[in-house]
Design a protein around this motif. Structure first.
Motif, PDB file in Angstrom:
ATOM      1  N   VAL A 165       0.730  -0.711  -0.315  1.00  0.00           N
ATOM      2  CA  VAL A 165      -0.061   0.048  -0.478  1.00  0.00           C
ATOM      3  C   VAL A 165       0.616   1.087  -0.336  1.00  0.00           C
ATOM      4  O   VAL A 165       0.838   2.241  -0.961  1.00  0.00           O
ATOM      5  N   VAL A 166       2.333   1.637   1.169  1.00  0.00           N
ATOM      6  CA  VAL A 166       2.518   2.546   0.655  1.00  0.00           C
ATOM      7  C   VAL A 166       3.226   2.472  -0.333  1.00  0.00           C
ATOM      8  O   VAL A 166       3.367   3.494  -0.728  1.00  0.00           O
ATOM      9  N   MET A 167       3.684   1.098  -1.655  1.00  0.00           N
ATOM     10  CA  MET A 167       4.273   1.516  -2.840  1.00  0.00           C
ATOM     11  C   MET A 167       3.311   2.663  -3.684  1.00  0.00           C
ATOM     12  O   MET A 167       3.472   3.087  -4.353  1.00  0.00           O
ATOM     13  N   HIS A 168       1.977   1.865  -3.300  1.00  0.00           N
ATOM     14  CA  HIS A 168       0.718   2.056  -4.021  1.00  0.00           C
ATOM     15  C   HIS A 168       0.414   4.021  -3.952  1.00  0.00           C
ATOM     16  O   HIS A 168       0.113   5.177  -4.604  1.00  0.00           O
ATOM     17  N   ALA A 169       1.238   4.306  -2.535  1.00  0.00           N
ATOM     18  CA  ALA A 169       0.773   5.258  -2.308  1.00  0.00           C
ATOM     19  C   ALA A 169       1.882   7.126  -2.822  1.00  0.00           C
ATOM     20  O   ALA A 169       1.866   7.580  -3.424  1.00  0.00           O
ATOM     21  N   TYR A 208       1.981   9.409  -5.436  1.00  0.00           N
ATOM     22  CA  TYR A 208       2.494  11.031  -5.019  1.00  0.00           C
ATOM     23  C   TYR A 208       3.532  11.439  -6.318  1.00  0.00           C
ATOM     24  O   TYR A 208       3.735  12.788  -6.441  1.00  0.00           O
ATOM     25  N   ASP A 209       3.960  10.186  -6.849  1.00  0.00           N
ATOM     26  CA  ASP A 209       5.168  10.439  -8.674  1.00  0.00           C
ATOM     27  C   ASP A 209       4.175  11.400  -9.764  1.00  0.00           C
ATOM     28  O   ASP A 209       4.958  11.750 -10.439  1.00  0.00           O
ATOM     29  N   LEU A 210       2.519  10.606  -9.054  1.00  0.00           N
ATOM     30  CA  LEU A 210       1.948  10.766 -11.065  1.00  0.00           C
ATOM     31  C   LEU A 210       1.385  12.546  -9.909  1.00  0.00           C
ATOM     32  O   LEU A 210       1.477  13.473 -11.096  1.00  0.00           O
ATOM     33  N   LEU A 211       1.399  12.615  -8.869  1.00  0.00           N
ATOM     34  CA  LEU A 211       0.856  14.496  -8.246  1.00  0.00           C
ATOM     35  C   LEU A 211       2.260  15.165  -9.194  1.00  0.00           C
ATOM     36  O   LEU A 211       2.094  16.422  -9.676  1.00  0.00           O
ATOM     37  N   ARG A 212       3.638  14.853  -8.830  1.00  0.00           N
ATOM     38  CA  ARG A 212       4.105  15.427  -8.819  1.00  0.00           C
ATOM     39  C   ARG A 212       4.846  15.895 -10.847  1.00  0.00           C
ATOM     40  O   ARG A 212       5.053  16.971 -11.228  1.00  0.00           O
ATOM     41  N   VAL A 213       3.861  14.824 -11.086  1.00  0.00           N
ATOM     42  CA  VAL A 213       4.350  15.122 -12.889  1.00  0.00           C
ATOM     43  C   VAL A 213       2.972  16.095 -13.204  1.00  0.00           C
ATOM     44  O   VAL A 213       2.968  16.556 -13.950  1.00  0.00           O
ATOM     45  N   ALA A 214       2.179  15.981 -12.407  1.00  0.00           N
ATOM     46  CA  ALA A 214       1.479  17.154 -13.221  1.00  0.00           C
ATOM     47  C   ALA A 214       1.278  18.247 -12.504  1.00  0.00           C
ATOM     48  O   ALA A 214       0.685  19.093 -13.083  1.00  0.00           O
TER      49      ALA A 214
END
Length: 277
Positions: free
Chosen positions: A238-242, A246-252
């Protein structure tokens, strides 16, 4: 309980734990294995470096047959009444983290809040509480932010939704001061702050706030929170999914430079609004 008293409680917990463990003839590694933490964790409890968690304290009581003393210490001496039960452990983990990453969808994260902003948020959530209660909560929140002044502070990454910049918490003047505080931390490179603009549309963390914490000697954890509860997550999957979220948020999000310009522009908008009222 004042900070010094809490620290003394931690130290008493550690001294008592070491004494009881040694009396039982058990090493730190052996006790850790039996309560499902590492021997290093037990050592950190004994040295008052890490705050004992209630569930671990309960298991220690079971292994050492200490009639609930460590559970009682956690509940009566160590737990901080200024924080909700579900958040108190997060506060301690922030102090131990080597990196903290946050996504804030509507409210400035506590580590970045000014006194005026924190007070406005606290009163909004507790309209019938006394000034003394509000002052205690605000003081606790400002104390948390002191980790950013420490030479050994964690890397602090923050992604703010543009909502955070537009909602006038504490009035126009207070909001301008809050945004200027954020820009100062950005310019001083105390925090890396990016903004997820409205134009980004749908995003990966639409469910709410997200905090990720990395540690030197322990696995990473994630924390999510709604208005009335929070969940600390240590499941690796679950932490890996979280972390991917967050990585996707940083890209956007906008670049740090573009984010700084947007925060400064929003602060100036509030300054102009305050000057005309």
């Amino acid at each position: 309980m004042a900070n010094g008293s809490r620290q003394a409680a931690w130290e008493f917990f550690g001294i008592e734990l070491k004494r009881r463990r040694e009396d039982a003839g058990i090493t730190q590694v052996e006790l850790g294995a039996r309560v499902f933490v590492s021997g290093g964790y037990i050592g950190q409890f004994e040295q008052a470096i890490r705050k004992p968690q209630l569930d671990v304290a309960q298991r220690i009581d079971g292994v050492l047959q200490t009639d609930g003393i460590f559970e009682r210490l956690c509940r009566k001496l160590i737990d901080d009444p200024r924080y909700a039960d579900y958040f108190a452990h997060v506060v301690e983990l922030e102090r131990l983290a080597t990196r903290v990453c946050e996504f804030a969808p509507t409210v400035v994260p506590g580590l970045l809040q000014t006194q005026q902003y924190a007070r406005a948020v606290t009163i909004a959530a507790n309209p019938f509480k006394s000034d003394a209660y509000v002052d205690e909560i605000v003081t606790a929140r400002l104390e948390r932010s002191l980790i950013l002044d420490d030479a050994a502070r964690p890397e602090y990454w923050v992604a703010l939704h543009e909502n955070v910049l537009r909602i006038p918490v504490g009035g126009a003047q207070g909001m301008a001061a809050q945004l200027e505080h954020i820009t100062r931390l950005m310019r001083e490179r105390t925090a890396v702050v990016t903004v997820l603009p409205y134009e980004a549309g749908a995003h990966a963390a639409m469910g709410g706030m997200l905090k990720l914490m990395d540690f030197e000697d322990a696995p990473p954890v994630a924390y999510t929170e709604t208005e009335y509860s929070g969940t600390l997550i240590d499941s690796p999957a679950v932490v890996m999914h979280a972390q991917r979220t967050y990585d996707l948020l940083r890209v956007a999000a906008l670049s740090p430079e573009a984010s700084l310009a947007l925060v400064e522009s929003a602060a100036e908008d509030f300054r102009r609004c305050a000057s005309t009222t």
